[in-house]
Design a protein around this motif. Structure first.
Motif, PDB file in Angstrom:
ATOM      1  N   LEU A  27       0.616  -1.224   0.175  1.00 59.31           N
ATOM      2  CA  LEU A  27      -0.044  -0.072   0.043  1.00 59.31           C
ATOM      3  C   LEU A  27       0.966   1.289  -0.013  1.00 59.31           C
ATOM      4  O   LEU A  27       0.669   2.355  -0.528  1.00 59.31           O
ATOM      5  CB  LEU A  27      -0.980  -0.088   1.003  1.00 59.31           C
ATOM      6  CG  LEU A  27      -1.888   1.099   1.449  1.00 59.31           C
ATOM      7  CD1 LEU A  27      -2.718   1.526   0.304  1.00 59.31           C
ATOM      8  CD2 LEU A  27      -2.543   1.160   2.736  1.00 59.31           C
ATOM      9  N   TRP A  28       2.093   1.390   0.896  1.00 56.27           N
ATOM     10  CA  TRP A  28       2.969   2.337   0.846  1.00 56.27           C
ATOM     11  C   TRP A  28       3.443   2.562  -0.420  1.00 56.27           C
ATOM     12  O   TRP A  28       3.510   3.800  -0.985  1.00 56.27           O
ATOM     13  CB  TRP A  28       3.863   2.355   1.869  1.00 56.27           C
ATOM     14  CG  TRP A  28       3.218   1.902   3.507  1.00 56.27           C
ATOM     15  CD1 TRP A  28       3.697   0.768   4.156  1.00 56.27           C
ATOM     16  CD2 TRP A  28       2.413   2.626   4.015  1.00 56.27           C
ATOM     17  NE1 TRP A  28       2.957   1.046   5.184  1.00 56.27           N
ATOM     18  CE2 TRP A  28       2.151   1.906   5.237  1.00 56.27           C
ATOM     19  CE3 TRP A  28       1.348   3.761   3.567  1.00 56.27           C
ATOM     20  CZ2 TRP A  28       1.123   2.381   6.217  1.00 56.27           C
ATOM     21  CZ3 TRP A  28       0.469   4.238   4.605  1.00 56.27           C
ATOM     22  CH2 TRP A  28       0.263   3.493   5.984  1.00 56.27           C
ATOM     23  N   ILE A  29       3.968   1.484  -1.142  1.00 57.98           N
ATOM     24  CA  ILE A  29       4.780   1.801  -2.623  1.00 57.98           C
ATOM     25  C   ILE A  29       3.685   2.083  -3.423  1.00 57.98           C
ATOM     26  O   ILE A  29       3.997   2.874  -4.354  1.00 57.98           O
ATOM     27  CB  ILE A  29       5.278   0.408  -2.792  1.00 57.98           C
ATOM     28  CG1 ILE A  29       6.248  -0.272  -1.746  1.00 57.98           C
ATOM     29  CG2 ILE A  29       5.871   0.401  -4.152  1.00 57.98           C
ATOM     30  CD1 ILE A  29       6.839  -1.440  -2.087  1.00 57.98           C
ATOM     31  N   GLY A  89      17.298  -9.013  -2.800  1.00 58.78           N
ATOM     32  CA  GLY A  89      16.268  -7.991  -2.286  1.00 58.78           C
ATOM     33  C   GLY A  89      15.490  -7.401  -3.207  1.00 58.78           C
ATOM     34  O   GLY A  89      14.048  -7.627  -2.689  1.00 58.78           O
ATOM     35  N   ILE A  90      15.668  -7.662  -4.519  1.00 56.52           N
ATOM     36  CA  ILE A  90      14.805  -7.146  -5.593  1.00 56.52           C
ATOM     37  C   ILE A  90      13.677  -8.268  -5.693  1.00 56.52           C
ATOM     38  O   ILE A  90      12.492  -8.262  -6.068  1.00 56.52           O
ATOM     39  CB  ILE A  90      15.542  -7.130  -6.902  1.00 56.52           C
ATOM     40  CG1 ILE A  90      16.410  -5.696  -6.868  1.00 56.52           C
ATOM     41  CG2 ILE A  90      14.515  -6.983  -7.938  1.00 56.52           C
ATOM     42  CD1 ILE A  90      17.170  -5.610  -7.937  1.00 56.52           C
ATOM     43  N   SER A  97       5.532  -7.614  -3.827  1.00 58.27           N
ATOM     44  CA  SER A  97       5.096  -6.582  -3.336  1.00 58.27           C
ATOM     45  C   SER A  97       4.931  -5.401  -4.193  1.00 58.27           C
ATOM     46  O   SER A  97       3.906  -4.822  -4.402  1.00 58.27           O
ATOM     47  CB  SER A  97       6.011  -5.942  -2.031  1.00 58.27           C
ATOM     48  OG  SER A  97       5.864  -7.115  -0.962  1.00 58.27           O
ATOM     49  N   PHE A  98       6.086  -5.241  -5.130  1.00 57.22           N
ATOM     50  CA  PHE A  98       6.049  -4.135  -5.978  1.00 57.22           C
ATOM     51  C   PHE A  98       4.790  -4.476  -7.254  1.00 57.22           C
ATOM     52  O   PHE A  98       4.324  -3.609  -7.527  1.00 57.22           O
ATOM     53  CB  PHE A  98       7.424  -4.016  -6.886  1.00 57.22           C
ATOM     54  CG  PHE A  98       7.470  -2.920  -7.805  1.00 57.22           C
ATOM     55  CD1 PHE A  98       7.772  -1.735  -7.241  1.00 57.22           C
ATOM     56  CD2 PHE A  98       7.727  -3.217  -9.201  1.00 57.22           C
ATOM     57  CE1 PHE A  98       7.794  -0.728  -8.342  1.00 57.22           C
ATOM     58  CE2 PHE A  98       7.619  -2.268 -10.060  1.00 57.22           C
ATOM     59  CZ  PHE A  98       7.833  -0.846  -9.617  1.00 57.22           C
ATOM     60  N   LEU A 107       2.275  -6.275  -6.756  1.00 58.58           N
ATOM     61  CA  LEU A 107       0.939  -6.007  -6.228  1.00 58.58           C
ATOM     62  C   LEU A 107       0.649  -4.245  -5.868  1.00 58.58           C
ATOM     63  O   LEU A 107      -0.518  -3.853  -6.204  1.00 58.58           O
ATOM     64  CB  LEU A 107       0.781  -6.479  -4.844  1.00 58.58           C
ATOM     65  CG  LEU A 107      -0.448  -6.490  -4.122  1.00 58.58           C
ATOM     66  CD1 LEU A 107      -1.535  -7.131  -4.878  1.00 58.58           C
ATOM     67  CD2 LEU A 107      -0.575  -7.237  -2.657  1.00 58.58           C
ATOM     68  N   ALA A 108       1.775  -3.586  -5.808  1.00 61.26           N
ATOM     69  CA  ALA A 108       1.432  -2.194  -5.454  1.00 61.26           C
ATOM     70  C   ALA A 108       1.216  -1.591  -6.710  1.00 61.26           C
ATOM     71  O   ALA A 108       0.545  -0.495  -6.860  1.00 61.26           O
ATOM     72  CB  ALA A 108       2.846  -1.686  -5.082  1.00 61.26           C
ATOM     73  N   LEU A 109       1.965  -1.978  -7.866  1.00 66.01           N
ATOM     74  CA  LEU A 109       1.448  -1.695  -9.240  1.00 66.01           C
ATOM     75  C   LEU A 109      -0.002  -1.468  -9.433  1.00 66.01           C
ATOM     76  O   LEU A 109      -0.593  -0.473 -10.049  1.00 66.01           O
ATOM     77  CB  LEU A 109       2.230  -2.161 -10.411  1.00 66.01           C
ATOM     78  CG  LEU A 109       3.396  -1.888 -10.446  1.00 66.01           C
ATOM     79  CD1 LEU A 109       4.218  -2.653 -11.480  1.00 66.01           C
ATOM     80  CD2 LEU A 109       3.766  -0.417 -10.809  1.00 66.01           C
ATOM     81  N   VAL A 110      -0.634  -2.603  -8.997  1.00 63.61           N
ATOM     82  CA  VAL A 110      -2.006  -2.884  -9.402  1.00 63.61           C
ATOM     83  C   VAL A 110      -2.908  -1.568  -8.402  1.00 63.61           C
ATOM     84  O   VAL A 110      -3.748  -1.273  -8.952  1.00 63.61           O
ATOM     85  CB  VAL A 110      -2.421  -4.488  -9.262  1.00 63.61           C
ATOM     86  CG1 VAL A 110      -4.071  -4.449  -9.147  1.00 63.61           C
ATOM     87  CG2 VAL A 110      -1.691  -5.177 -10.082  1.00 63.61           C
ATOM     88  N   LEU A 111      -2.688  -1.845  -7.082  1.00 64.30           N
ATOM     89  CA  LEU A 111      -3.141  -0.749  -6.249  1.00 64.30           C
ATOM     90  C   LEU A 111      -2.768   0.587  -6.842  1.00 64.30           C
ATOM     91  O   LEU A 111      -4.068   1.451  -6.636  1.00 64.30           O
ATOM     92  CB  LEU A 111      -2.657  -1.006  -4.750  1.00 64.30           C
ATOM     93  CG  LEU A 111      -2.756  -2.313  -4.176  1.00 64.30           C
ATOM     94  CD1 LEU A 111      -1.901  -2.385  -2.647  1.00 64.30           C
ATOM     95  CD2 LEU A 111      -4.221  -2.656  -3.766  1.00 64.30           C
TER      96      LEU A 111
END
Length: 403
Positions: free
Chosen positions: A57-59, A203-204, A210-211, A213-217
């Motif tokens: 969500l923050w991303i 790390g990537i 998460s990244f 999912l963040a694009l979709v959000l």
């Protein structure tokens, strides 16, 4: 035997009660003080856990904040109506909302396609460049040659430096030992760089889900931004009085002005530095000039320390190339570019977007280092927001004193 309380010293009774109460209060306070660290750790761990769970969500909020102005610009460019067949007053209100939603959806979609295409193009160009170099270079010989180069450098430094340190009577023994340990660690630079690359890719990969999912959000947030703004305003009115809501909204608008100016200026400045660096490094014949120049431009986002990181990478690439003299050329070229950037580009493009003195900017970056790369990047705009808060508090205090 019965005591006669009339003869008991009342002062002694009072003192005894005070002493008992004092020790009781001290015991209670000491117990609370002993529990405070545990309670703080529980609260901190809970907060960090919530942040970790809500990381997508923050991303997504950051992505939406960065890309929404682009989508608005694309929307104005795509759906600019020169001749309107029907006036708005003749259209149904619901129909207008549907059309606006469709325009927003298309503009956000075009924004995503444009940004992803640019990133994909850069990655493909870098991959093709590296692949072409690897096809013409024996990878085993490159690795072994690099290792031999580092070993020879280590032996040379140790042998020469040890003799000079032993002959010196000005340096203390502790300082000599520190210098010797530092030189001995140079031989492990290759392993350190390799471990860094492995950890970076790990790390990537860990944050890839998460990244995505963040694009979709972020896509849904930008498409339905009016809906989320409505929820925010209604929730704000239910929790806070109207006067506080107005103050908070005005403050957020000012914060948005500071942060957006900084981001736009930094992105434009980094793009110019990256383009000039790529062209200049290609002229001097540095290998992987495109990737190194692009990295130098991106590293320029970090104030003060970023340019040094970009120059260091270019120098290392030059030293490991068949012509080590290109390291000197890269150092001179990037040094000139950074002088032009610091004295001409930054004052004109970034300007006084955050209005901070260089000393405070440097202190902000030093504090941001404690939070990693993201902290270094966000240090300056965060300091600008803190400055805005402090100025508002000082102004409110002055008004209170004057009244």
């Amino acid at each position: 035997m019965r005591y006669n309380f009339d003869h008991v010293d009342r002062v002694a009774i009072k003192v005894s009660i005070y002493v008992i109460l004092s020790f009781t209060i001290i015991y209670i306070l000491s117990s609370i003080v002993n529990v405070i660290p545990e309670v703080c750790m529980i609260i901190l761990n809970t907060f960090l856990y919530v942040l970790g769970v809500l990381k997508p969500l923050w991303i997504a909020l950051i992505i939406a904040y960065l890309l929404y102005p682009i989508s608005v610009w694309i929307k104005k460019g795509l759906f600019k109506e020169i001749i309107k067949r029907r006036r708005k007053k003749e259209q149904n209100g619901e129909e207008i909302k549907k059309k606006e939603r469709f325009k927003t959806f298309v503009s956000v979609l075009v924004t995503y396609v444009l940004i992803i295409s640019i990133i994909t193009t850069v990655i493909i160009m870098g991959f093709v460049m590296i692949k072409g170099k690897l096809e013409t270079t024996n990878l085993d010989s490159l690795i072994s040659g690099t290792k031999n180069y580092m070993d020879e450098t280590k032996v040379f430094l140790e042998s020469n430096l040890k003799a000079r340190l032993d002959a010196s009577h000005l340096l203390s023994t502790d300082l000599k030992d520190k210098v010797t340990e530092f030189v001995q660690g140079i031989g492990n630079v290759g392993q350190v760089i390799f471990d860094f690359i492995i950890n970076l890719f790990s790390g990537i990969m860990d944050n890839l889900i998460s990244f995505m999912l963040a694009l979709v959000l972020a896509f849904y947030i930008m498409v339905d931004l009016e809906f989320f703004e409505k929820i925010y305003k209604e929730g704000q009115r239910l929790i806070l009085p109207k006067r506080y809501c107005n103050r908070i909204n005005r403050f957020l608008i000012e914060v948005d002005g500071v942060v957006s100016k900084f981001i736009r200026g930094q992105l434009l400045d980094c793009s110019i530095v990256a383009a000039i660096s790529i062209i200049s490094l290609s002229i001097v014949g540095l290998e992987y000039a495109f990737l190194v120049g692009l990295f130098a431009g991106l590293a320029n986002i970090i104030p003060y320390f970023g340019p040094f990181i970009g120059v260091a990478v270019a120098v290392v690439i030059g030293l490991l190339s068949p012509e080590p003299i290109t390291a000197l050329y890269a150092l001179i070229v990037l040094g000139v570019i950074q002088q032009i950037d610091g004295n001409i580009l930054v004052p004109r493009i970034v300007g006084q977007s955050v209005g901070l003195h260089p000393v405070f900017i440097l202190l902000a970056v030093i504090v941001g280092i404690q939070f990693g790369l993201v902290g270094m990047i966000l240090a300056v705009p965060t300091a600008g927001v803190v400055k805005l808060v402090v100025l508002k508090i000082v102004a409110a205090r002055k008004r209170k004193l004057e009244s």
